[in-house]
Design a protein around this motif. Sequence first.
Motif, PDB file in Angstrom:
ATOM      1  N   ALA A  79       0.406  -1.556   0.289  1.00  0.00           N
ATOM      2  CA  ALA A  79       0.170   0.170   0.037  1.00  0.00           C
ATOM      3  C   ALA A  79       1.015   1.009  -0.157  1.00  0.00           C
ATOM      4  O   ALA A  79       1.792   1.091   0.390  1.00  0.00           O
ATOM      5  CB  ALA A  79      -0.892   0.048   1.254  1.00  0.00           C
TER       6      ALA A  79
ATOM      7  N   TYR B 114      -7.337  12.552   0.538  1.00  0.00           N
ATOM      8  CA  TYR B 114      -8.539  11.030  -0.094  1.00  0.00           C
ATOM      9  C   TYR B 114      -9.187  11.482  -0.198  1.00  0.00           C
ATOM     10  O   TYR B 114     -10.501  10.824  -0.605  1.00  0.00           O
ATOM     11  CB  TYR B 114      -8.367  10.199   0.712  1.00  0.00           C
ATOM     12  CG  TYR B 114      -8.780   9.023   0.071  1.00  0.00           C
ATOM     13  CD1 TYR B 114      -8.279   7.734  -0.446  1.00  0.00           C
ATOM     14  CD2 TYR B 114     -10.098   8.317   1.528  1.00  0.00           C
ATOM     15  CE1 TYR B 114      -9.595   6.866  -1.029  1.00  0.00           C
ATOM     16  CE2 TYR B 114     -10.530   7.761   0.538  1.00  0.00           C
ATOM     17  CZ  TYR B 114     -10.894   6.213  -0.114  1.00  0.00           C
ATOM     18  OH  TYR B 114     -11.480   5.964  -0.713  1.00  0.00           O
TER      19      TYR B 114
ATOM     20  N   ASP C 220      -7.310  -1.157   9.564  1.00  0.00           N
ATOM     21  CA  ASP C 220      -6.353  -0.322   8.717  1.00  0.00           C
ATOM     22  C   ASP C 220      -4.739  -0.372   8.896  1.00  0.00           C
ATOM     23  O   ASP C 220      -4.233  -0.116  10.209  1.00  0.00           O
ATOM     24  CB  ASP C 220      -6.984   0.900   7.909  1.00  0.00           C
ATOM     25  CG  ASP C 220      -6.627   1.540   6.861  1.00  0.00           C
ATOM     26  OD1 ASP C 220      -7.309   1.889   5.438  1.00  0.00           O
ATOM     27  OD2 ASP C 220      -5.662   1.922   6.389  1.00  0.00           O
TER      28      ASP C 220
ATOM     29  N   MET D 136      -4.932  -6.476   7.019  1.00  0.00           N
ATOM     30  CA  MET D 136      -5.953  -6.931   6.206  1.00  0.00           C
ATOM     31  C   MET D 136      -6.555  -8.689   5.554  1.00  0.00           C
ATOM     32  O   MET D 136      -6.957  -9.475   6.375  1.00  0.00           O
ATOM     33  CB  MET D 136      -7.056  -6.349   5.341  1.00  0.00           C
ATOM     34  CG  MET D 136      -6.545  -6.078   4.198  1.00  0.00           C
ATOM     35  SD  MET D 136      -7.309  -4.532   2.935  1.00  0.00           S
ATOM     36  CE  MET D 136      -6.494  -4.497   1.517  1.00  0.00           C
TER      37      MET D 136
ATOM     38  N   ASN E  80     -14.195  -2.043   1.268  1.00  0.00           N
ATOM     39  CA  ASN E  80     -14.326  -0.678  -0.325  1.00  0.00           C
ATOM     40  C   ASN E  80     -13.000  -0.245  -0.448  1.00  0.00           C
ATOM     41  O   ASN E  80     -12.612   0.531   0.293  1.00  0.00           O
ATOM     42  CB  ASN E  80     -15.346   0.223   0.472  1.00  0.00           C
ATOM     43  CG  ASN E  80     -16.024   1.223  -0.375  1.00  0.00           C
ATOM     44  OD1 ASN E  80     -16.412   0.603  -1.728  1.00  0.00           O
ATOM     45  ND2 ASN E  80     -15.683   2.443   0.037  1.00  0.00           N
ATOM     46  N   ALA E  81     -13.168  -0.284  -2.294  1.00  0.00           N
ATOM     47  CA  ALA E  81     -11.872   0.276  -2.512  1.00  0.00           C
ATOM     48  C   ALA E  81     -10.423  -0.302  -1.601  1.00  0.00           C
ATOM     49  O   ALA E  81      -9.480   0.928  -1.343  1.00  0.00           O
ATOM     50  CB  ALA E  81     -12.144   1.552  -2.419  1.00  0.00           C
ATOM     51  N   ALA E  82     -10.426  -1.645  -1.138  1.00  0.00           N
ATOM     52  CA  ALA E  82      -9.132  -1.619  -0.749  1.00  0.00           C
ATOM     53  C   ALA E  82      -8.544  -3.026  -0.920  1.00  0.00           C
ATOM     54  O   ALA E  82      -7.503  -2.891  -1.358  1.00  0.00           O
ATOM     55  CB  ALA E  82      -9.279  -1.906   1.166  1.00  0.00           C
TER      56      ALA E  82
ATOM     57  N   TRP F 136      -5.604  -3.822  -3.285  1.00  0.00           N
ATOM     58  CA  TRP F 136      -4.289  -3.233  -2.744  1.00  0.00           C
ATOM     59  C   TRP F 136      -3.302  -4.849  -2.371  1.00  0.00           C
ATOM     60  O   TRP F 136      -2.168  -3.940  -1.843  1.00  0.00           O
ATOM     61  CB  TRP F 136      -4.328  -1.994  -1.656  1.00  0.00           C
ATOM     62  CG  TRP F 136      -4.143  -0.729  -1.742  1.00  0.00           C
ATOM     63  CD1 TRP F 136      -5.498  -0.357  -2.005  1.00  0.00           C
ATOM     64  CD2 TRP F 136      -3.416  -0.015  -2.432  1.00  0.00           C
ATOM     65  NE1 TRP F 136      -5.544   1.163  -2.246  1.00  0.00           N
ATOM     66  CE2 TRP F 136      -4.179   1.078  -3.200  1.00  0.00           C
ATOM     67  CE3 TRP F 136      -1.833  -0.326  -3.006  1.00  0.00           C
ATOM     68  CZ2 TRP F 136      -3.315   1.722  -3.564  1.00  0.00           C
ATOM     69  CZ3 TRP F 136      -1.534   0.934  -4.083  1.00  0.00           C
ATOM     70  CH2 TRP F 136      -1.797   2.074  -3.354  1.00  0.00           C
TER      71      TRP F 136
ATOM     72  N   THR G 134      -4.911   8.140  -4.653  1.00  0.00           N
ATOM     73  CA  THR G 134      -5.009   6.551  -4.211  1.00  0.00           C
ATOM     74  C   THR G 134      -4.469   5.978  -4.891  1.00  0.00           C
ATOM     75  O   THR G 134      -3.198   5.325  -4.242  1.00  0.00           O
ATOM     76  CB  THR G 134      -6.058   6.443  -5.138  1.00  0.00           C
ATOM     77  OG1 THR G 134      -6.514   6.619  -6.361  1.00  0.00           O
ATOM     78  CG2 THR G 134      -7.522   6.784  -3.826  1.00  0.00           C
TER      79      THR G 134
HETATM   80  C1  LIG Z   1      -8.991   3.748  -1.161  1.00  0.00           C
HETATM   81  S1  LIG Z   1      -8.427   3.810   0.660  1.00  0.00           S
HETATM   82  C2  LIG Z   1     -10.187   3.546   1.375  1.00  0.00           C
HETATM   83  C3  LIG Z   1     -11.169   3.331   2.684  1.00  0.00           C
HETATM   84  C4  LIG Z   1     -11.977   3.629   2.554  1.00  0.00           C
HETATM   85  N1  LIG Z   1     -12.298   2.012   2.501  1.00  0.00           N
HETATM   86  C5  LIG Z   1     -13.209   3.903   1.861  1.00  0.00           C
HETATM   87  O1  LIG Z   1     -13.916   3.575   1.205  1.00  0.00           O
HETATM   88  O2  LIG Z   1     -13.407   5.252   2.296  1.00  0.00           O
HETATM   89  C6  LIG Z   1      -7.769   2.548   1.022  1.00  0.00           C
HETATM   90  C7  LIG Z   1      -7.598   1.586   2.174  1.00  0.00           C
HETATM   91  O3  LIG Z   1      -6.805   0.744   2.087  1.00  0.00           O
HETATM   92  C8  LIG Z   1      -5.879   0.662   3.735  1.00  0.00           C
HETATM   93  N2  LIG Z   1      -5.065  -1.461   2.537  1.00  0.00           N
HETATM   94  C9  LIG Z   1      -4.014  -1.288   2.160  1.00  0.00           C
HETATM   95  N3  LIG Z   1      -3.806  -1.872   2.197  1.00  0.00           N
HETATM   96  C10 LIG Z   1      -4.062  -2.975   3.118  1.00  0.00           C
HETATM   97  C11 LIG Z   1      -3.587  -4.071   3.961  1.00  0.00           C
HETATM   98  N4  LIG Z   1      -2.871  -4.647   3.379  1.00  0.00           N
HETATM   99  N5  LIG Z   1      -4.262  -4.573   5.318  1.00  0.00           N
HETATM  100  C12 LIG Z   1      -4.479  -3.385   5.661  1.00  0.00           C
HETATM  101  N6  LIG Z   1      -5.497  -1.557   5.486  1.00  0.00           N
HETATM  102  C13 LIG Z   1      -4.586  -2.030   4.005  1.00  0.00           C
HETATM  103  C14 LIG Z   1      -5.453   1.268   2.844  1.00  0.00           C
HETATM  104  O4  LIG Z   1      -4.222   2.046   4.283  1.00  0.00           O
HETATM  105  C15 LIG Z   1      -6.239   2.356   2.444  1.00  0.00           C
HETATM  106  O5  LIG Z   1      -6.886   3.548   4.121  1.00  0.00           O
END
Ligand SMILES: C[S@@+](CC[C@H](N)C(=O)[O-])C[C@H]1O[C@@H](n2cnc3c(N)ncnc32)[C@H](O)[C@@H]1O
Length: 259
Positions: free
Chosen positions: A2, A10, A63, A87, A102-104, A107, A211
């Motif tokens: 990430a 953001y 997160d 995660m 959502n949107a994670a 990554w 992002t």
């Molecule tokens: C695009 S943001 C989405 C945040 C939220 N779900 C939203 O919809 O507003 C992606 C999030 O995923 C988290 N993320 C990315 N890789 C991750 C990981 N391996 N474990 C936990 N969080 C992670 C990032 O830190 C970021 O806060």
Amino acid sequence: MAGVWDPTQYERFKAERAAPFFDLLALVLPTESLRVLDLGCGTGELSCEAHRRLRALNTLGIDSSQAMLERARRHEAPGVAFELADMVGFSAPRSFDIVLSNAALQWVPDHASVLARWTSFLTEKGQLAVQVPANLDHPSHSIAAEVATEEPFLSAFGGDPPADPVRNVLAPEEYARLLFELGYKNQHVRLQVYGHVLPSTEEVVEWVRGTSLTRFAARLRPELFEEYVLRYKARVLERLGRHSPFFYPFKRILLWGHL
Ligand SMILES: C[S@@+](CC[C@H](N)C(=O)[O-])C[C@H]1O[C@@H](n2cnc3c(N)ncnc32)[C@H](O)[C@@H]1O
């Protein structure tokens, strides 16, 4: 890996980013006393919104970004908590009625294993609801990858530039197959195009900066990252033209499964 997350950057496109989340939530069947897990919860605002809309008993947001979590902790309230954790590495007994993300998920690689792991957190009749971007083929993404292969950025990476996380995203039918194989009795998987009307083409750069470009911010010195963004912006304007407003079609996959 990430990137370096900036909650303020953001949140610039909060309304646009919230729309697919609400569509995702609409797929969830509300039942009594839900225990909700939100993986990659970011600034936590949407976790709270899910908690409220689903009338959940408790909601835990996870997160791995300290900066995002600090913002999320402002939303802590009775029944809503946030934890700094990965995660994928996160482990939980079979104790959640709903696993949301959502949107994670984009990554991390190997979505088959990750979804299997997330399913193991669910109770017997649990529900999984995940939304991922699927816009790898949009110029805003291809230009980002292209500029990263140019000097002086390429040398600064000391190897291959970090790959676009959206490369990890599978085809919608692959997610449908995975949900079936994981034992979900009911499912809904769809590709949806969100038509975002941005004030100008320049705003696309700000969007992507918040992002996808975080992967470069994590690997380049701050001045070099700014130089990267300037070149990226010039290329985006050259290819997409200067428009005001600018229509940004954004493909996303929404998937929901009920055990
Ligand atoms: C695009 S943001 C989405 C945040 C939220 N779900 C939203 O919809 O507003 C992606 C999030 O995923 C988290 N993320 C990315 N890789 C991750 C990981 N391996 N474990 C936990 N969080 C992670 C990032 O830190 C970021 O806060």
